[in-house]
Design a protein around this motif. Structure first.
Motif, PDB file in Angstrom:
ATOM      1  N   GLU A   1       0.825  -1.479  -0.169  1.00 45.88           N
ATOM      2  CA  GLU A   1      -0.160   0.044  -0.192  1.00 45.88           C
ATOM      3  C   GLU A   1       0.703   1.212   0.039  1.00 45.88           C
ATOM      4  N   GLU A   2       2.065   1.002   0.234  1.00 41.52           N
ATOM      5  CA  GLU A   2       3.228   1.868   0.263  1.00 41.52           C
ATOM      6  C   GLU A   2       2.680   2.865   1.167  1.00 41.52           C
ATOM      7  N   MET A   3       2.033   3.136   2.487  1.00 44.96           N
ATOM      8  CA  MET A   3       1.822   3.707   3.312  1.00 44.96           C
ATOM      9  C   MET A   3       2.778   4.518   4.305  1.00 44.96           C
ATOM     10  N   SER A   4       3.403   5.539   4.955  1.00 44.56           N
ATOM     11  CA  SER A   4       4.114   6.148   5.402  1.00 44.56           C
ATOM     12  C   SER A   4       4.155   5.495   6.154  1.00 44.56           C
ATOM     13  N   TYR A   5       4.830   5.556   7.845  1.00 41.23           N
ATOM     14  CA  TYR A   5       4.670   4.905   8.862  1.00 41.23           C
ATOM     15  C   TYR A   5       4.152   5.795   9.895  1.00 41.23           C
ATOM     16  N   GLN A   6       3.666   6.547   9.671  1.00 39.56           N
ATOM     17  CA  GLN A   6       2.594   7.964  10.457  1.00 39.56           C
ATOM     18  C   GLN A   6       1.168   7.346  10.001  1.00 39.56           C
ATOM     19  N   GLU A   7       1.283   7.250   8.569  1.00 40.75           N
ATOM     20  CA  GLU A   7      -0.337   6.446   8.052  1.00 40.75           C
ATOM     21  C   GLU A   7      -0.594   4.958   8.273  1.00 40.75           C
ATOM     22  N   ILE A   8       0.391   4.146   8.641  1.00 40.14           N
ATOM     23  CA  ILE A   8       0.393   2.787   9.254  1.00 40.14           C
ATOM     24  C   ILE A   8      -0.021   3.301  10.713  1.00 40.14           C
ATOM     25  N   SER A   9       0.640   3.880  10.988  1.00 39.94           N
ATOM     26  CA  SER A   9       0.391   4.319  12.781  1.00 39.94           C
ATOM     27  C   SER A   9      -1.058   4.422  13.027  1.00 39.94           C
ATOM     28  N   ALA A  10      -1.897   5.232  12.257  1.00 38.15           N
ATOM     29  CA  ALA A  10      -3.036   5.642  11.738  1.00 38.15           C
ATOM     30  C   ALA A  10      -3.992   4.329  12.303  1.00 38.15           C
ATOM     31  N   THR A  11      -3.848   3.927  10.774  1.00 38.79           N
ATOM     32  CA  THR A  11      -4.720   3.090  10.608  1.00 38.79           C
ATOM     33  C   THR A  11      -4.486   1.766  11.701  1.00 38.79           C
ATOM     34  N   LEU A  12      -3.518   1.260  11.830  1.00 37.43           N
ATOM     35  CA  LEU A  12      -3.577   0.563  13.113  1.00 37.43           C
ATOM     36  C   LEU A  12      -3.571   0.937  14.963  1.00 37.43           C
ATOM     37  N   GLY A  13      -3.657   1.807  14.858  1.00 39.71           N
ATOM     38  CA  GLY A  13      -3.989   2.575  16.326  1.00 39.71           C
ATOM     39  C   GLY A  13      -2.429   2.557  16.944  1.00 39.71           C
ATOM     40  N   ILE A  14      -1.123   1.414  16.158  1.00 40.30           N
ATOM     41  CA  ILE A  14      -0.155   1.896  17.490  1.00 40.30           C
ATOM     42  C   ILE A  14       1.067   2.961  16.701  1.00 40.30           C
ATOM     43  N   PRO A  15       1.938   2.614  18.334  1.00 41.30           N
ATOM     44  CA  PRO A  15       2.516   3.726  18.600  1.00 41.30           C
ATOM     45  C   PRO A  15       3.546   3.472  16.827  1.00 41.30           C
ATOM     46  N   MET A  16       4.591   4.616  16.501  1.00 44.38           N
ATOM     47  CA  MET A  16       5.314   3.823  15.407  1.00 44.38           C
ATOM     48  C   MET A  16       6.411   3.212  15.710  1.00 44.38           C
ATOM     49  N   GLY A  17       6.542   3.606  16.830  1.00 44.46           N
ATOM     50  CA  GLY A  17       7.757   2.705  16.865  1.00 44.46           C
ATOM     51  C   GLY A  17       8.293   1.058  16.823  1.00 44.46           C
ATOM     52  N   THR A  18       6.338   0.741  16.890  1.00 42.98           N
ATOM     53  CA  THR A  18       5.720  -0.490  17.074  1.00 42.98           C
ATOM     54  C   THR A  18       5.706  -0.822  16.183  1.00 42.98           C
ATOM     55  N   VAL A  19       5.232  -0.134  14.988  1.00 43.19           N
ATOM     56  CA  VAL A  19       5.071   0.283  13.400  1.00 43.19           C
ATOM     57  C   VAL A  19       6.800  -0.108  13.314  1.00 43.19           C
ATOM     58  N   MET A  20       7.832   0.698  12.834  1.00 38.89           N
ATOM     59  CA  MET A  20       8.881  -0.157  12.768  1.00 38.89           C
ATOM     60  C   MET A  20       9.816  -1.151  13.393  1.00 38.89           C
ATOM     61  N   SER A  21       9.337  -1.593  14.571  1.00 43.25           N
ATOM     62  CA  SER A  21       9.851  -2.523  15.047  1.00 43.25           C
ATOM     63  C   SER A  21       8.936  -4.156  14.358  1.00 43.25           C
ATOM     64  N   ARG A  22       8.454  -3.537  14.294  1.00 42.44           N
ATOM     65  CA  ARG A  22       7.178  -5.235  13.960  1.00 42.44           C
ATOM     66  C   ARG A  22       7.346  -5.434  12.642  1.00 42.44           C
ATOM     67  N   LEU A  23       8.121  -4.363  11.206  1.00 42.06           N
ATOM     68  CA  LEU A  23       8.240  -4.034   9.822  1.00 42.06           C
ATOM     69  C   LEU A  23       9.544  -4.381   9.951  1.00 42.06           C
ATOM     70  N   SER A  24      10.212  -4.379  10.846  1.00 41.48           N
ATOM     71  CA  SER A  24      11.666  -5.021  11.472  1.00 41.48           C
ATOM     72  C   SER A  24      12.234  -6.824  11.948  1.00 41.48           C
ATOM     73  N   ARG A  25      10.982  -6.840  12.110  1.00 43.64           N
ATOM     74  CA  ARG A  25      10.803  -8.347  12.449  1.00 43.64           C
ATOM     75  C   ARG A  25      10.303  -8.882  11.455  1.00 43.64           C
ATOM     76  N   ALA A  26       9.424  -8.509  10.866  1.00 45.24           N
ATOM     77  CA  ALA A  26       8.607  -8.928   9.201  1.00 45.24           C
ATOM     78  C   ALA A  26       9.731  -9.298   8.849  1.00 45.24           C
ATOM     79  N   ARG A  27      10.608  -8.105   8.816  1.00 48.67           N
ATOM     80  CA  ARG A  27      11.761  -8.586   7.679  1.00 48.67           C
ATOM     81  C   ARG A  27      12.893  -9.387   7.689  1.00 48.67           C
ATOM     82  N   LYS A  28      13.039  -9.471   9.043  1.00 46.86           N
ATOM     83  CA  LYS A  28      13.895 -10.040   9.749  1.00 46.86           C
ATOM     84  C   LYS A  28      13.712 -11.780   9.372  1.00 46.86           C
TER      85      LYS A  28
END
Lengths: 176, 253
Positions: A132-159
């Motif tokens: 969807e090429e959403m920004s971290y902020q947009e993902i944070s708003a969509t999922l209702g989670i903090p930006m830090g959590t967005v980044m850490s989940r992304l990192s874990r998913a990629r790993k």
């Protein structure tokens, strides 16, 4: 705001919402039900949408909430690994080539399978970022989670994907 | 800066989320560092692979048509005489000035009532209406911990004709809440609990017992201790009020 303006705002997202719903549910019929429910709820609650704010994040949030209350969603949410997220250190990638080779071979089925097997909390954040090429902020708003959590989940998913590709490449090499 | 520090930021860089002031430094480093450049290339390949694999499912034309029809706007009536339209518009505007506030609040209330009734009906129609199946409040209440952002008390039922069937997490206005299902003389009653601040028009709902228009249900709603309660079902008004009072007493204890 009229149902016409709702239609104009909502229908351009139809195909992407359906695709996202399929990835969440793993079932086309369930995905159709989910999308239908999303559009019905969004139309009903359209008066609460603030013009000028992010409509895409708003409608994706409705879809995700509808998914979470569905049988599949509750089951999937219950299987999210309970690991610390925000505190996680991002693991630098190791210089390896097998996964690169695998990706260069464009083995899309393998990529699809790897994404499918991710826990839903990682899968949704990865798809919102990459597909969807959403920004971290947009993902944070969509999922209702903090930006830090967005980044850490992304990192874990990629790993997880990288590790999976490396394993698959090693297995493939062994077979060949 | 050591390579490891750059690599920690590599995904953020490739996602276009790195602050502008760091991008220039990052570009310069990647151009001069074969290790980071190779890593960046590999990650770009993975991003592209996920992008391509991720756009996998396409809806059928039939499904698109069905959704489009379900949200399609009604055709507008055309007016042959401009002055009729202007007069009607003027009248609506004047009346609207006096009534818009009332209508907005009223339609908001009606929307919440109908949403609550929908949740009640849809849940009972489901093949598995509850996710925690238990008649024991000491099992049901802890089940909600960590699933909703508040806690609440459940009433003691031993001396009453009500029995608890179980509960599930539900959503109203995209905020989570508790949905409990009770049984009384073969009638099912739903009790919904949300945070007051999360429910639009919560203040205008007040404390009331009512039979919403076009709905064959009795509903009671009130706010207590920062929570908004809804009790709804096709049981008699006396049963709805009785269960509501038991919840009020439990919340006050």
């Amino acid at each position: 705001m009229t149902s016409r303006s709702f239609e104009q705002l909502a229908m351009p997202h139809f195909e992407r919402l359906y695709n996202f719903a399929c990835w969440l549910t793993h079932d086309r019929q369930e995905a159709e039900d989910l999308v239908q429910e999303t559009y019905a709820k969004a139309l009903k609650g359209f008066s609460s949408f603030q013009p000028g704010t992010n409509f895409r994040a708003w409608i994706y949030k409705i879809l995700r909430n509808a998914f979470l209350t569905s049988r599949t969603g509750l089951k999937a949410a219950a299987t999210v690994p309970l690991e610390p997220e925000d505190e996680e250190q991002v693991v630098p990638a190791v210089m390896e080539t097998p996964e690169s080779i695998l990706l260069q071979r464009s083995d899309w089925q393998l990529v699809q399978k790897a994404v499918e097997q991710l826990p839903v909390a990682y899968r949704e954040v990865l798809l919102l970022c990459e597909v969807e090429e959403m920004s971290y902020q947009e993902i944070s708003a969509t999922l209702g989670i903090p930006m830090g959590t967005v980044m850490s989940r992304l990192s874990r998913a990629r790993k997880t994907l990288r590790d999976g590709f490396a394993t698959a490449a090693a297995a493939s090499k062994g077979v060949n | 800066m050591a390579c490891e520090s750059w690599k920690e930021k590599l995904d953020t860089y490739l996602d276009g989320e790195l602050p502008e002031k760091e991008i220039h430094d990052f570009d310069a480093h990647v151009r001069g560092c074969p290790s980071c450049a190779a890593d960046a290339l590999r990650r770009v390949q993975m991003k592209r692979a996920i992008q391509t694999a991720g756009k996998h499912f396409t809806p059928s034309d039939d499904f698109r048509r069905r959704v489009q029809q379900s949200i399609a706007s009604k055709p507008q009536r055309s007016f042959s005489s401009g002055w009729v339209f202007a007069a009607a518009f003027g009248l609506i505007l004047v009346v609207g000035l006096f009534t818009s506030s009332y209508v907005r609040m009223h339609s908001g209330r009606e929307q919440i009532y109908s949403e609550i009734a929908d949740l009640h009906v849809a849940t009972l129609a489901s093949s598995s209406p509850v996710d925690v199946l238990s008649t024991d409040r000491h099992t049901v209440k802890p089940w909600f911990q960590g699933k909703i952002p508040f806690s609440f008390n459940l009433p003691e039922l031993q001396t009453s004709e009500f029995s608890l069937l179980g509960g599930r997490v539900t959503y109203l206005d995209q905020t989570p809440g508790a949905h409990l299902i009770y049984d009384v003389r073969k009638h099912h009653i739903s009790v919904f609990v949300f945070q007051s601040q999360s429910v639009n028009f919560s203040a205008s709902l007040g404390d009331s017992s009512l039979s919403p228009k076009k709905l064959p249900f009795t509903m009671e709603t009130w706010a207590q201790g920062g929570l908004r309660y809804f009790v709804v079902g096709d049981a008699g008004a006396a049963d709805i009020a009785k269960l509501a009072n038991m919840f009020k007493a439990a919340a006050a204890s």
